[in-house]
Design a protein around this motif. Structure first.
Motif, PDB file in Angstrom:
ATOM      1  N   LEU A  12       4.084  36.239  37.625  1.00  0.00           N
ATOM      2  CA  LEU A  12       3.051  36.257  38.711  1.00  0.00           C
ATOM      3  C   LEU A  12       2.785  34.740  39.266  1.00  0.00           C
ATOM      4  N   TYR A  13       3.195  34.456  40.636  1.00  0.00           N
ATOM      5  CA  TYR A  13       3.028  33.133  41.288  1.00  0.00           C
ATOM      6  C   TYR A  13       1.398  33.251  42.017  1.00  0.00           C
ATOM      7  N   ARG A  14       0.721  32.426  41.980  1.00  0.00           N
ATOM      8  CA  ARG A  14      -0.368  32.309  42.551  1.00  0.00           C
ATOM      9  C   ARG A  14      -0.486  30.837  43.324  1.00  0.00           C
ATOM     10  N   ASN A  15      -1.101  30.955  44.547  1.00  0.00           N
ATOM     11  CA  ASN A  15      -1.229  29.797  45.451  1.00  0.00           C
ATOM     12  C   ASN A  15      -2.511  29.475  45.643  1.00  0.00           C
ATOM     13  N   GLY A  16      -2.892  28.224  45.964  1.00  0.00           N
ATOM     14  CA  GLY A  16      -4.374  27.855  46.454  1.00  0.00           C
ATOM     15  C   GLY A  16      -4.464  26.688  46.309  1.00  0.00           C
ATOM     16  N   PRO A  17      -5.824  25.846  46.768  1.00  0.00           N
ATOM     17  CA  PRO A  17      -5.906  24.301  46.684  1.00  0.00           C
ATOM     18  C   PRO A  17      -6.167  23.923  45.424  1.00  0.00           C
ATOM     19  N   GLY A  18      -5.827  22.643  45.047  1.00  0.00           N
ATOM     20  CA  GLY A  18      -5.938  22.065  43.843  1.00  0.00           C
ATOM     21  C   GLY A  18      -6.777  20.691  43.971  1.00  0.00           C
ATOM     22  N   ASP A  19      -6.599  19.942  45.341  1.00  0.00           N
ATOM     23  CA  ASP A  19      -6.959  18.626  45.368  1.00  0.00           C
ATOM     24  C   ASP A  19      -8.004  18.650  46.753  1.00  0.00           C
ATOM     25  N   PHE A  20      -9.000  18.362  46.836  1.00  0.00           N
ATOM     26  CA  PHE A  20      -9.963  18.271  48.187  1.00  0.00           C
ATOM     27  C   PHE A  20     -10.150  16.942  48.526  1.00  0.00           C
ATOM     28  N   GLU A  21      -9.382  15.844  48.117  1.00  0.00           N
ATOM     29  CA  GLU A  21      -9.602  14.383  48.438  1.00  0.00           C
ATOM     30  C   GLU A  21      -8.279  13.645  48.913  1.00  0.00           C
TER      31      GLU A  21
ATOM     32  N   PRO B   4      -5.939  26.246  29.293  1.00  0.00           N
ATOM     33  CA  PRO B   4      -6.657  25.070  28.745  1.00  0.00           C
ATOM     34  C   PRO B   4      -7.622  24.349  29.609  1.00  0.00           C
ATOM     35  N   HIS B   5      -7.804  24.924  30.803  1.00  0.00           N
ATOM     36  CA  HIS B   5      -8.837  23.952  31.619  1.00  0.00           C
ATOM     37  C   HIS B   5      -9.231  24.925  32.823  1.00  0.00           C
ATOM     38  N   ALA B   6      -9.849  24.662  33.615  1.00  0.00           N
ATOM     39  CA  ALA B   6     -10.386  25.118  34.717  1.00  0.00           C
ATOM     40  C   ALA B   6      -9.782  25.043  35.990  1.00  0.00           C
ATOM     41  N   LEU B   7      -9.012  25.859  36.408  1.00  0.00           N
ATOM     42  CA  LEU B   7      -8.623  25.914  37.852  1.00  0.00           C
ATOM     43  C   LEU B   7      -9.381  26.145  38.998  1.00  0.00           C
ATOM     44  N   PRO B   8      -9.050  25.295  40.095  1.00  0.00           N
ATOM     45  CA  PRO B   8      -9.789  25.641  41.264  1.00  0.00           C
ATOM     46  C   PRO B   8      -9.623  26.831  41.807  1.00  0.00           C
ATOM     47  N   PHE B   9     -10.480  27.777  42.418  1.00  0.00           N
ATOM     48  CA  PHE B   9     -10.011  28.945  42.896  1.00  0.00           C
ATOM     49  C   PHE B   9      -9.156  29.165  44.008  1.00  0.00           C
ATOM     50  N   ASP B  10      -8.122  30.014  43.617  1.00  0.00           N
ATOM     51  CA  ASP B  10      -6.884  30.242  44.542  1.00  0.00           C
ATOM     52  C   ASP B  10      -7.198  31.221  45.699  1.00  0.00           C
ATOM     53  N   PHE B  11      -6.296  31.336  46.392  1.00  0.00           N
ATOM     54  CA  PHE B  11      -6.254  32.559  47.268  1.00  0.00           C
ATOM     55  C   PHE B  11      -5.524  33.662  46.989  1.00  0.00           C
TER      56      PHE B  11
ATOM     57  N   GLY C  63       4.522  18.935  66.949  1.00  0.00           N
ATOM     58  CA  GLY C  63       5.002  17.897  66.349  1.00  0.00           C
ATOM     59  C   GLY C  63       4.386  17.427  65.113  1.00  0.00           C
ATOM     60  N   ALA C  64       3.296  17.713  64.927  1.00  0.00           N
ATOM     61  CA  ALA C  64       2.620  17.416  63.766  1.00  0.00           C
ATOM     62  C   ALA C  64       1.877  18.344  62.951  1.00  0.00           C
ATOM     63  N   ARG C  65       2.375  19.490  62.698  1.00  0.00           N
ATOM     64  CA  ARG C  65       2.007  20.705  61.866  1.00  0.00           C
ATOM     65  C   ARG C  65       2.031  20.230  60.431  1.00  0.00           C
ATOM     66  N   THR C  66       0.925  20.784  59.835  1.00  0.00           N
ATOM     67  CA  THR C  66       0.927  20.266  58.414  1.00  0.00           C
ATOM     68  C   THR C  66       2.062  21.411  57.542  1.00  0.00           C
ATOM     69  N   ASP C  67       2.561  20.875  56.501  1.00  0.00           N
ATOM     70  CA  ASP C  67       3.077  21.664  55.529  1.00  0.00           C
ATOM     71  C   ASP C  67       2.474  21.944  54.247  1.00  0.00           C
ATOM     72  N   ASN C  68       0.980  21.735  54.299  1.00  0.00           N
ATOM     73  CA  ASN C  68       0.459  21.851  53.029  1.00  0.00           C
ATOM     74  C   ASN C  68       0.203  23.536  53.101  1.00  0.00           C
ATOM     75  N   ALA C  69       1.089  24.146  52.268  1.00  0.00           N
ATOM     76  CA  ALA C  69       1.309  25.592  52.159  1.00  0.00           C
ATOM     77  C   ALA C  69       0.803  26.105  51.220  1.00  0.00           C
ATOM     78  N   SER C  70      -0.573  26.374  51.087  1.00  0.00           N
ATOM     79  CA  SER C  70      -1.484  26.386  50.257  1.00  0.00           C
ATOM     80  C   SER C  70      -2.161  28.052  50.094  1.00  0.00           C
ATOM     81  N   LEU C  71      -1.579  28.831  50.845  1.00  0.00           N
ATOM     82  CA  LEU C  71      -2.307  30.126  51.020  1.00  0.00           C
ATOM     83  C   LEU C  71      -1.586  31.306  50.263  1.00  0.00           C
ATOM     84  N   THR C  72      -0.297  31.507  50.258  1.00  0.00           N
ATOM     85  CA  THR C  72       0.364  32.322  49.201  1.00  0.00           C
ATOM     86  C   THR C  72       1.785  32.096  49.284  1.00  0.00           C
ATOM     87  N   VAL C  73       2.631  32.902  48.483  1.00  0.00           N
ATOM     88  CA  VAL C  73       4.044  32.741  48.282  1.00  0.00           C
ATOM     89  C   VAL C  73       4.712  34.121  48.833  1.00  0.00           C
TER      90      VAL C  73
END
Length: 469
Positions: free
Chosen positions: A34-43, A446-453, A111-121
Motif C-alpha cells: 500500500l502506497y499513501r501520499n499526502g502533505p508532510g510539511d506545511f512550512e 512509531p509516530h503521528a503522521l499528518p493526514f494524507d489524501f 513555465g513554473a508549474r509545481t512538481d509538489n506531487a502530494s495527491l496520490t500515486v
C-alpha cells in the motif's frame, strides 16, 4: 490530550523500513504494498503555507506479507528542495510565491508549474509516480521511496487531474487536462498500455471550471462542470490559484458528455448548481448514463480546507452527500437523487469490479459537525442502507478496498485505512473485513503522521493496476 489538530502539524521525520506490531490477525492472502501520499510539511522557512493541499509530499509505504512493514520519505521534488532552502519557488494551490507580473505570466503559460506531487500515486510506463494537479509527475523507487526524477507530461494543458481512470477492458488510462492559456478548455486524452498518450478532445472554454475528478463509462467521459470558474486574466493577478476561481450561484452545473473515441461533445444537460471533488462511479444503460459522486451545495468546502480552519478545535467543513445523476442522452436532460445524505468523502469502491459498471458498495469517511473524519461508512447503494464504524479519539483516512483472490462477492475483501489515534498520539494501520465491516487487525506506527489524501494497493504477483480512481 491531543486532538485532530495533531494531523495538521508539520512532520520532519523519515522512517527506514520497520516492522510494526500487529494486533489481531491479517488474512493469509493479503500480500502486497500500500502506497499513501499526502502533505508532510506545511512550512517554507518562517512562512506557513495556507491550504491543506499546499503541504510538501510525504510518501508512505506499507508492505503486507505475514506482517506490516512501514517506511516513509519526503518526495525530493524541485519544489521541496527549494522549500528546504527557504524559497517558495512555485505557486501551490492556496499559497503563491512573491512573484512579479512576469513571473505570474510565466506560471500561467506553464513555465513554473509545481512538481509538489502530494495527491496520490500511480504506476505508468513501468514506473511508480507521485502525481498532483499539474502535468509534472515524479517517479520514485517502489522499495526505498527515493526520488528518481520528474516527468513534464506528454499531453497539452497547463494542469491535469490527479484522478484519472484505468479501463481494464481496453487496457488504457483515460485522463483529463485543463488548459488555462490562450485556448482555455478541457483536454481529454487516453494513454494505452501499448502506445503513446494521445489527445481525444479539446473542449474550449473561456472560463474553465475547477475540476478534481471526472466520470468514465464504456463509451463516454463525463465532465462535471460546476459554476466555480476562472479565466487566464484572473490567474495573472496576485491571488493564489484557488482564490482566482469564483462561484456563480445563478449558473447551473453542466455535464459535458464526450465521446471517448470521436472526441465530440454529444450532450450538455444541466442541473441546479453543486460542487464536487470526487466521483465514485459511472455506467451506461442504453441511452442513459448514471454518474455517482459526492456533492456539496457550493464551493465553500474549498475554503474550509484552509489550514487555519482545519487547525481550529472545531473545524467547520460542509457535509458532502452521495448523489446519483441520471443523464438521458436522447433527451439531453439530467436529474439527480440522493443515495446517502449523511456526510461522506474520500469515496472508494471495489474499483476493478465497479469501474464503468453498476456497483453495490461505496466506502468513505464521515464526520459529525465540528469534528474531522471520525468514522468510516459502507453504503449499500442498491438497498439504501449504511453501516458505520467508529471509535472515540480515532480519525481514519480514506479506506482502500483490497479484494480477496477469486472473490465471488463484491465486498469479499478488506479495507485498509491509516488513522490518527489522538489518545495514543500515534497513527495506526486499520484493517477491516469489508463484508462484516469489523476491525480484524491494527498496527501502530512509531509516530503521528499528518493526514494524507489518496493511495493505491498493488497486490503481489499481479500487474500494478489502480485500486481507486
Amino acid at each position: 490530550m491531543a486532538d485532530h489538530r495533531l494531523g495538521f502539524e508539520s512532520f520532519d521525520e523519515e522512517t527506514d523500513p520497520v516492522e510494526l506490531d500487529v494486533a489481531g490477525e491479517l488474512p493469509e492472502w493479503l500480500s502486497g504494498t500500500l502506497y499513501r501520499n499526502g502533505p508532510g510539511d506545511f512550512e517554507v522557512g518562517d512562512r506557513d503555507l495556507t491550504h491543506w493541499f499546499d503541504g510538501f509530499a510525504l510518501l508512505r509505504r506499507f508492505r503486507f506479507d505475514d506482517g506490516i512493514e512501514y517506511s516513509s520519505r519526503f518526495l525530493e521534488s524541485d519544489a521541496y528542495r527549494a522549500a528546504r532552502e527557504g524559497e517558495l519557488r512555485y505557486p501551490e494551490f492556496g499559497t503563491n510565491p512573491d512573484w512579479s507580473f512576469l513571473g505570474r505570466l510565466r506560471g500561467l503559460l506553464g513555465g513554473a508549474r509545481t512538481d509538489n506531487a502530494s495527491l496520490t500515486v500511480r504506476h505508468r510506463d513501468g514506473e511508480h509516480r507521485a502525481v498532483t494537479e499539474t502535468a509534472r509527475e515524479v517517479a520514485f523507487d517502489p522499495v526505498d521511496l527515493s526520488t528518481l526524477g520528474t516527468h513534464d507530461g506528454s499531453v497539452e494543458g497547463t494542469g491535469t487531474l490527479a484522478h484519472d481512470h484505468y479501463d481494464f477492458h481496453q487496457e488504457e488510462w483515460v485522463g483529463l487536462g485543463i488548459d488555462y492559456g490562450r485556448d482555455s478548455g478541457y483536454v481529454l486524452y487516453h494513454d494505452p498500455d501499448d502506445g503513446p498518450a494521445e489527445t481525444v478532445a479539446h473542449v474550449e472554454r473561456d472560463e474553465p471550471a475547477y475540476m478534481h475528478s471526472f466520470a468514465l463509462t464504456d463509451h463516454y467521459a463525463v465532465l462535471t462542470e460546476h459554476p466555480f470558474t476562472t479565466s487566464p486574466r484572473r490567474l495573472l493577478d496576485s491571488r493564489p490559484f484557488a482564490e482566482s476561481f469564483r462561484w456563480y450561484p445563478e449558473r447551473d452545473t453542466r455535464f459535458l458528455v464526450v465521446d471517448r473515441r470521436e472526441g465530440e461533445v454529444v450532450a450538455e444537460p444541466t442541473v441546479p448548481p453543486f460542487f464536487t471533488f470526487h466521483h465514485v462511479d459511472a455506467f451506461e444503460r442504453g441511452d442513459e448514463l448514471f454518474v455517482d459522486l459526492v456533492a456539496f451545495e457550493d464551493h465553500s468546502v474549498v475554503e474550509s480546507l484552509s489550514l487555519a480552519n482545519l487547525r481550529s478545535r472545531a473545524p467547520e467543513v460542509p457535509d458532502g452527500e452521495l448523489r446519483r445523476y441520471r443523464i438521458d442522452l436522447e433527451a439531453g436532460e439530467a436529474e439527480g437523487r440522493t443515495l446517502f445524505e449523511e456526510d461522506i468523502e474520500f469515496p472508494t469502491t471495489n474499483y476493478a469490479e465497479a469501474n464503468l459498471h453498476p456497483y453495490r458498495f461505496c466506502y468513505g469517511v464521515g464526520s459529525e459537525a465540528g469534528s474531522f473524519n471520525d468514522r468510516l461508512h459502507k453504503v449499500d447503494v442498491e438497498h439504501g442502507t449504511n453501516e458505520e464504524w467508529r471509535e472515540a479519539e480515532l480519525h481514519p483516512g480514506e479506506p482502500l478496498f483490497v479484494p480477496r483472490p477469486d472473490a465471488e462477492e463484491e465486498d469479499d475483501g478488506v479495507l485498509i485505512s491509516v488513522a490518527l489515534d489522538v489518545e495514543e498520539e500515534r497513527s495506526c494501520v486499520l484493517v477491516l473485513d469489508a463484508a462484516g465491516f469489523e476491525e480484524i487487525a491494527r498496527a501502530y506506527l512509531p509516530h503521528a503522521l499528518p493526514f494524507d489524501f489518496h493511495g493505491t494497493f498493488y497486490a503481489d504477483g499481479e500487474e500494478p493496476t489502480p485500486s481507486m480512481t
